[in-house]
Enzyme design. Structure first.
Site, PDB file in Angstrom:
ATOM      1  N   SER A   1     112.079 -65.228  16.474  1.00 34.71           N
ATOM      2  CA  SER A   1     112.889 -66.364  16.071  1.00 34.71           C
ATOM      3  C   SER A   1     114.157 -66.322  16.901  1.00 34.71           C
ATOM      4  O   SER A   1     114.375 -65.401  17.684  1.00 34.71           O
ATOM      5  CB  SER A   1     113.237 -66.258  14.596  1.00 34.71           C
ATOM      6  N   LYS A   2     114.975 -67.319  16.712  1.00 34.53           N
ATOM      7  CA  LYS A   2     116.192 -67.430  17.514  1.00 34.53           C
ATOM      8  C   LYS A   2     117.003 -66.138  17.464  1.00 34.53           C
ATOM      9  O   LYS A   2     117.498 -65.670  18.489  1.00 34.53           O
ATOM     10  CB  LYS A   2     117.029 -68.582  16.985  1.00 34.53           C
TER      11      LYS A   2
END
Ligand code: GLU
Length: 467
Positions: free
Chosen positions: A238-239
């Site tokens: 994820s980010k």
């Protein structure tokens, strides 16, 4: 063997991340290894979510990494008549049918099926109704009700699906737009794609696509599904956990070679070799050696590779790469020859270009302040006399050779009885503002006499003002 043709087919609904880019890389490497063709296809049939800026970002990311395409970019949104022609073929053959089931009603029927303990799939209501085209009418593919669909996956080995598990999938929505599974097959057939290399999240789509190939009487490509990459400690990237847009890596000062090398090793191996030149990757790449288990994102390894490639980059090239990072800091960075000299003292000390730009600051502007602890210890009235002496001797030197500078400091240690560090640290602080820096003689050499004398004077002023 027919010519290898691979494709990368991103949807322009977001930035290109590590996972998607690895798909591009593997397709590119496989095509290059076989002297084949690499196609870029933009899957933009989702008009709501597709954006032109993401198309630009995808292309920019790929070109930055050196993943050049031979054909395309093709846009699915420009190929609607082709899909319609193929839909018509399936309808004419009786391999597809119109369906006007209301989505809300479908949901209710699926729930009822679940309540009866059945699989919540399309119940085949319109299969034999012989409907014609009309408003709110979709087209569904007539999936065989019995039998299995199987293939030998180049990445995963043999895979079998029971056809009863598969739905009569919608291949054209009520708005006339084909769905992913259908458009991708028509594209891969008409573009002559021989190898479909993509993420394992697409495995459930593959039997559906194979059935469409078969209904269209087209030869199947080879399929190779790659393992996913997991975040450190497991779970999806994820980010915050490893998945930055590719261009963010560029902006953080990573080199494209480091990212390419890093990504390839997340899903492929050649013995235990870690570092590969682009030529080696092209030479060795094969689908047979794709990893069987997921890769795990490891930032330390990426940094390690980046340091390696920074060290490997010839200095004039490194200076060119460093320049935009210096400009971002508002530093004067026009003299590439000078930057190359500076970079030569930093290339073994910095893991990214951002780090290097920050470390190079003193080469481009005089220190605005001195590291506090260091200044307290080394920029003192006791050291002022030594600094004055060093200044005098440097001013008298014709040229700053390594040997001559060494001699200067040797003489002074002998004359004053001080240790080298006691003499050198005040000079280092004066020149760089810091207590840690590249080799002092290199710095003196690169800054040149005028600048060195100026900075020694500034440090002396600083000392005298303190008193
Ligand atoms: N547009 C699809 C994706 O971004 C491509 C899938 C495929 O390669 O077939 O996942």
């Amino acid at each position: 063997m027919t010519q290898v043709r691979t494709r990368f087919s991103p949807s322009p609904t977001g930035s290109l991340h590590l996972g998607g880019t690895r798909t591009a890389l593997f397709n590119w490497l496989f095509a290059r290894h076989h002297g084949g063709v690499f196609i870029l296809r933009i899957e933009d049939t989702d008009r709501e979510r597709s954006e032109e800026r993401f198309v630009r970002e995808i292309k920019e990311s790929m070109l930055w990494l050196g993943l050049d395409w031979d054909e395309g970019p093709f846009f699915q949104s420009e190929r609607l008549p082709i899909y319609q022609e193929y839909i018509q073929r399936l309808l004419d053959q009786g391999a597809a049918f119109y369906c006007d089931c209301d989505p809300a009603d479908l949901e209710i029927r699926k729930k009822e099926a679940m309540a009866r303990g059945e699989k919540p799939k399309y119940d085949g209501r319109c299969r034999e109704r012989g409907l014609k085209a009309g408003p709110n009418t979709a087209v569904r593919f007539k999936t065989p009700l019995t039998g299995t669909t199987h293939w030998h996956d180049k990445g995963k080995g043999p895979i079998v699906f029971d056809n009863r598990e598969l739905d009569d999938l919608v291949i054209q929505r009520t708005d006339g737009i084909p769905t992913y599974n259908f458009a991708v097959v028509v594209d891969d057939i008409t573009m002559g794609v021989t190898h479909v290399i993509r993420g394992e999240d697409h495995i459930p789509n593959t039997p559906r696509q194979i059935l469409i190939y078969q209904a269209l009487g087209a030869a199947l490509p080879e399929f190779a599904h790659m393992t996913v990459t997991l975040a450190p400690g497991g779970g999806k990237l994820s980010k915050r956990r490893g998945a930055l847009p590719i261009l963010t890596y560029r902006d953080q000062g990573y080199l494209p070679q480091a990212l390419v090398n890093y990504m390839v090793r997340l899903g492929w191996a050649h013995g235990d070799q870690e570092i590969f030149s682009r030529e080696e990757l092209i030479q060795y790449f094969s689908l047979e050696h794709m990893s069987k288990s997921p890769g795990v994102y490891d930032e330390e390894k990426l940094l390690w590779l980046n340091s390696h490639y920074i060290k490997e980059t010839p200095l004039p090239e490194l200076a060119r790469l460093l320049r935009p990072f210096l400009e971002r800091l508002d530093l004067p960075a026009s003299d590439l020859g000078y930057l190359a000299q500076a970079a030569g003292t930093l290339n073994t000390r910095c893991k990214t270009l951002v780090e290097m730009a920050d470390a190079a600051r003193f080469y481009l502007e005089e220190p605005k302040s001195y590291e506090e602890k260091g200044a307290k210890k080394f920029l003192t009235s006791e050291s002022a006399a030594n600094l004055e002496e060093i200044k005098k001797r440097l001013a008298a030197m014709a040229e700053f050779s390594e040997a001559a500078l060494n001699q200067l400091f040797q003489d002074l240690t002998a004359e004053t009885g001080l240790k080298m560090v006691q003499l050198a640290q005040p000079v280092r602080l004066a020149l760089t503002g810091k207590t840690v820096s590249p080799g002092l003689f290199d710095i003196i050499n690169i800054l040149g006499k005028d600048e060195v004398l100026k900075r020694l004077n500034l440090a002396l002023d600083f000392i005298y003002k303190k008193q």
